[in-house]
Design a protein around this motif. Structure first.
Motif, PDB file in Angstrom:
ATOM      1  N   HIS A   1       0.831  -1.199   0.000  1.00 26.70           N
ATOM      2  CA  HIS A   1       0.000   0.000   0.000  1.00 26.70           C
ATOM      3  C   HIS A   1       0.871   1.257   0.000  1.00 26.70           C
ATOM      4  O   HIS A   1       2.083   1.178   0.120  1.00 26.70           O
ATOM      5  N   ALA A   2       0.235   2.381  -0.114  1.00 21.64           N
ATOM      6  CA  ALA A   2       0.944   3.656  -0.155  1.00 21.64           C
ATOM      7  C   ALA A   2       0.792   4.405   1.165  1.00 21.64           C
ATOM      8  O   ALA A   2      -0.220   4.270   1.849  1.00 21.64           O
ATOM      9  N   VAL A   3       1.816   5.176   1.490  1.00 23.05           N
ATOM     10  CA  VAL A   3       1.766   6.069   2.644  1.00 23.05           C
ATOM     11  C   VAL A   3       2.350   7.414   2.234  1.00 23.05           C
ATOM     12  O   VAL A   3       3.283   7.482   1.439  1.00 23.05           O
ATOM     13  N   GLN A   4       1.783   8.470   2.761  1.00 25.95           N
ATOM     14  CA  GLN A   4       2.297   9.804   2.466  1.00 25.95           C
ATOM     15  C   GLN A   4       3.516  10.070   3.343  1.00 25.95           C
ATOM     16  O   GLN A   4       3.450   9.955   4.561  1.00 25.95           O
ATOM     17  N   VAL A   5       4.627  10.412   2.701  1.00 28.03           N
ATOM     18  CA  VAL A   5       5.864  10.747   3.413  1.00 28.03           C
ATOM     19  C   VAL A   5       5.799  12.190   3.896  1.00 28.03           C
ATOM     20  O   VAL A   5       6.109  12.480   5.047  1.00 28.03           O
ATOM     21  N   GLU A   6       5.403  13.072   2.987  1.00 30.75           N
ATOM     22  CA  GLU A   6       5.226  14.493   3.315  1.00 30.75           C
ATOM     23  C   GLU A   6       4.100  15.038   2.436  1.00 30.75           C
ATOM     24  O   GLU A   6       3.956  14.616   1.287  1.00 30.75           O
ATOM     25  N   PRO A   7       3.325  16.003   2.934  1.00 27.21           N
ATOM     26  CA  PRO A   7       2.242  16.586   2.124  1.00 27.21           C
ATOM     27  C   PRO A   7       2.798  17.500   1.032  1.00 27.21           C
ATOM     28  O   PRO A   7       3.966  17.889   1.055  1.00 27.21           O
ATOM     29  N   GLU A   8       1.944  17.846   0.097  1.00 25.95           N
ATOM     30  CA  GLU A   8       2.344  18.699  -1.025  1.00 25.95           C
ATOM     31  C   GLU A   8       2.818  20.075  -0.570  1.00 25.95           C
ATOM     32  O   GLU A   8       3.557  20.756  -1.271  1.00 25.95           O
ATOM     33  N   THR A   9       2.444  20.490   0.631  1.00 23.22           N
ATOM     34  CA  THR A   9       2.844  21.798   1.156  1.00 23.22           C
ATOM     35  C   THR A   9       4.235  21.784   1.791  1.00 23.22           C
ATOM     36  O   THR A   9       4.769  22.834   2.126  1.00 23.22           O
ATOM     37  N   HIS A  10       4.822  20.603   1.939  1.00 29.18           N
ATOM     38  CA  HIS A  10       6.103  20.471   2.630  1.00 29.18           C
ATOM     39  C   HIS A  10       7.257  21.195   1.940  1.00 29.18           C
ATOM     40  O   HIS A  10       8.102  21.794   2.592  1.00 29.18           O
ATOM     41  N   TRP A  11       7.312  21.113   0.604  1.00 32.24           N
ATOM     42  CA  TRP A  11       8.450  21.661  -0.141  1.00 32.24           C
ATOM     43  C   TRP A  11       7.904  22.503  -1.290  1.00 32.24           C
ATOM     44  O   TRP A  11       7.929  22.098  -2.450  1.00 32.24           O
ATOM     45  N   PRO A  12       7.412  23.701  -0.996  1.00 34.35           N
ATOM     46  CA  PRO A  12       6.725  24.494  -2.021  1.00 34.35           C
ATOM     47  C   PRO A  12       7.605  24.900  -3.203  1.00 34.35           C
ATOM     48  O   PRO A  12       7.097  25.186  -4.279  1.00 34.35           O
ATOM     49  N   GLN A  13       8.917  24.912  -3.026  1.00 38.91           N
ATOM     50  CA  GLN A  13       9.808  25.278  -4.130  1.00 38.91           C
ATOM     51  C   GLN A  13       9.977  24.145  -5.144  1.00 38.91           C
ATOM     52  O   GLN A  13      10.440  24.367  -6.251  1.00 38.91           O
ATOM     53  N   MET A  14       9.633  22.933  -4.776  1.00 39.10           N
ATOM     54  CA  MET A  14       9.787  21.776  -5.667  1.00 39.10           C
ATOM     55  C   MET A  14       8.665  21.789  -6.700  1.00 39.10           C
ATOM     56  O   MET A  14       7.501  21.997  -6.380  1.00 39.10           O
ATOM     57  N   ARG A  15       9.048  21.533  -7.934  1.00 40.05           N
ATOM     58  CA  ARG A  15       8.088  21.455  -9.028  1.00 40.05           C
ATOM     59  C   ARG A  15       8.345  20.165  -9.807  1.00 40.05           C
ATOM     60  O   ARG A  15       9.472  19.723  -9.931  1.00 40.05           O
ATOM     61  N   SER A  16       7.289  19.597 -10.353  1.00 41.06           N
ATOM     62  CA  SER A  16       7.399  18.409 -11.201  1.00 41.06           C
ATOM     63  C   SER A  16       6.904  18.767 -12.587  1.00 41.06           C
ATOM     64  O   SER A  16       5.925  19.498 -12.739  1.00 41.06           O
ATOM     65  N   LEU A  17       7.573  18.226 -13.571  1.00 42.23           N
ATOM     66  CA  LEU A  17       7.161  18.407 -14.950  1.00 42.23           C
ATOM     67  C   LEU A  17       6.914  17.029 -15.534  1.00 42.23           C
ATOM     68  O   LEU A  17       7.777  16.156 -15.462  1.00 42.23           O
ATOM     69  N   ILE A  18       5.720  16.834 -16.067  1.00 45.23           N
ATOM     70  CA  ILE A  18       5.350  15.546 -16.645  1.00 45.23           C
ATOM     71  C   ILE A  18       5.107  15.750 -18.126  1.00 45.23           C
ATOM     72  O   ILE A  18       4.295  16.593 -18.515  1.00 45.23           O
ATOM     73  N   LEU A  19       5.816  14.985 -18.934  1.00 42.66           N
ATOM     74  CA  LEU A  19       5.656  15.067 -20.379  1.00 42.66           C
ATOM     75  C   LEU A  19       5.016  13.786 -20.885  1.00 42.66           C
ATOM     76  O   LEU A  19       5.499  12.697 -20.603  1.00 42.66           O
ATOM     77  N   VAL A  20       3.943  13.925 -21.615  1.00 40.78           N
ATOM     78  CA  VAL A  20       3.285  12.772 -22.229  1.00 40.78           C
ATOM     79  C   VAL A  20       3.842  12.651 -23.641  1.00 40.78           C
ATOM     80  O   VAL A  20       3.608  13.517 -24.484  1.00 40.78           O
ATOM     81  N   VAL A  21       4.585  11.578 -23.881  1.00 43.32           N
ATOM     82  CA  VAL A  21       5.220  11.424 -25.190  1.00 43.32           C
ATOM     83  C   VAL A  21       4.338  10.664 -26.176  1.00 43.32           C
ATOM     84  O   VAL A  21       4.572  10.691 -27.372  1.00 43.32           O
ATOM     85  N   SER A  22       3.322   9.993 -25.668  1.00 40.54           N
ATOM     86  CA  SER A  22       2.398   9.277 -26.537  1.00 40.54           C
ATOM     87  C   SER A  22       1.084   9.073 -25.807  1.00 40.54           C
ATOM     88  O   SER A  22       1.069   8.790 -24.611  1.00 40.54           O
ATOM     89  N   ASP A  23      -0.005   9.192 -26.546  1.00 41.31           N
ATOM     90  CA  ASP A  23      -1.311   8.929 -25.945  1.00 41.31           C
ATOM     91  C   ASP A  23      -1.814   7.541 -26.341  1.00 41.31           C
ATOM     92  O   ASP A  23      -2.963   7.201 -26.095  1.00 41.31           O
ATOM     93  N   GLN A  24      -0.933   6.745 -26.929  1.00 44.56           N
ATOM     94  CA  GLN A  24      -1.291   5.397 -27.364  1.00 44.56           C
ATOM     95  C   GLN A  24      -1.134   4.405 -26.207  1.00 44.56           C
ATOM     96  O   GLN A  24      -0.325   4.608 -25.308  1.00 44.56           O
TER      97      GLN A  24
END
Length: 126
Positions: free
Chosen positions: A47-70
């Motif tokens: 199962h999953a557990v939250q290590v830290e909430p989204e508010t923990h590191w506000p300077q961190m950003r994620s970029l997700i690129l979808v290279v194919s919709d197939q």
């Protein structure tokens, strides 16, 4: 998550999500989430557990690129099973998981980006 709440599901919703797709259990929580492998062969204790909430590191950003919709030719579960059965390096890689997990959790808690980035980039390396 919403369906679980709507239908009054008792227990860990990430257990149920994981049965549909292993990594889906991580999507139930925001922020930094750890997918615990568990010990049972059927995966019922994974199962999953939250290590830290989204508010923990506000300077961190994620970029997700979808290279194919197939649709993928090989699904994630089948791909991982094939890797486990055929890769000579997988056994060595598995031995590194616990320490790297501890290290990246510590980096997240301390907002230590150089260590976080290094571990992230080493995922496929021995």
């Amino acid at each position: 998550f919403s369906l679980g709440k709507l239908f009054g599901v008792n227990g860990e919703i990430s257990d149920i999500a994981r049965q549909g797709s292993g990594s889906a259990c991580r999507s139930l929580y925001g922020g930094y989430v750890l997918w615990k492998m568990g010990k049972k062969e059927d995966g019922s204790d994974s199962h999953a557990v939250q290590v830290e909430p989204e508010t923990h590191w506000p300077q961190m950003r994620s970029l997700i690129l979808v290279v194919s919709d197939q649709k993928k030719h090989v699904g994630s579960t089948e791909g991982m099973q094939t890797t486990v059965q055929t890769s000579e390096l997988m056994e060595k890689r598995i031995k590194l998981v616990d320490q790297r997990t501890e290290d990246i959790i510590q980096a997240i808690k301390e907002r230590d980006f150089p260590t976080f980035a290094k571990i992230t980039m080493q995922v496929g390396q021995l």
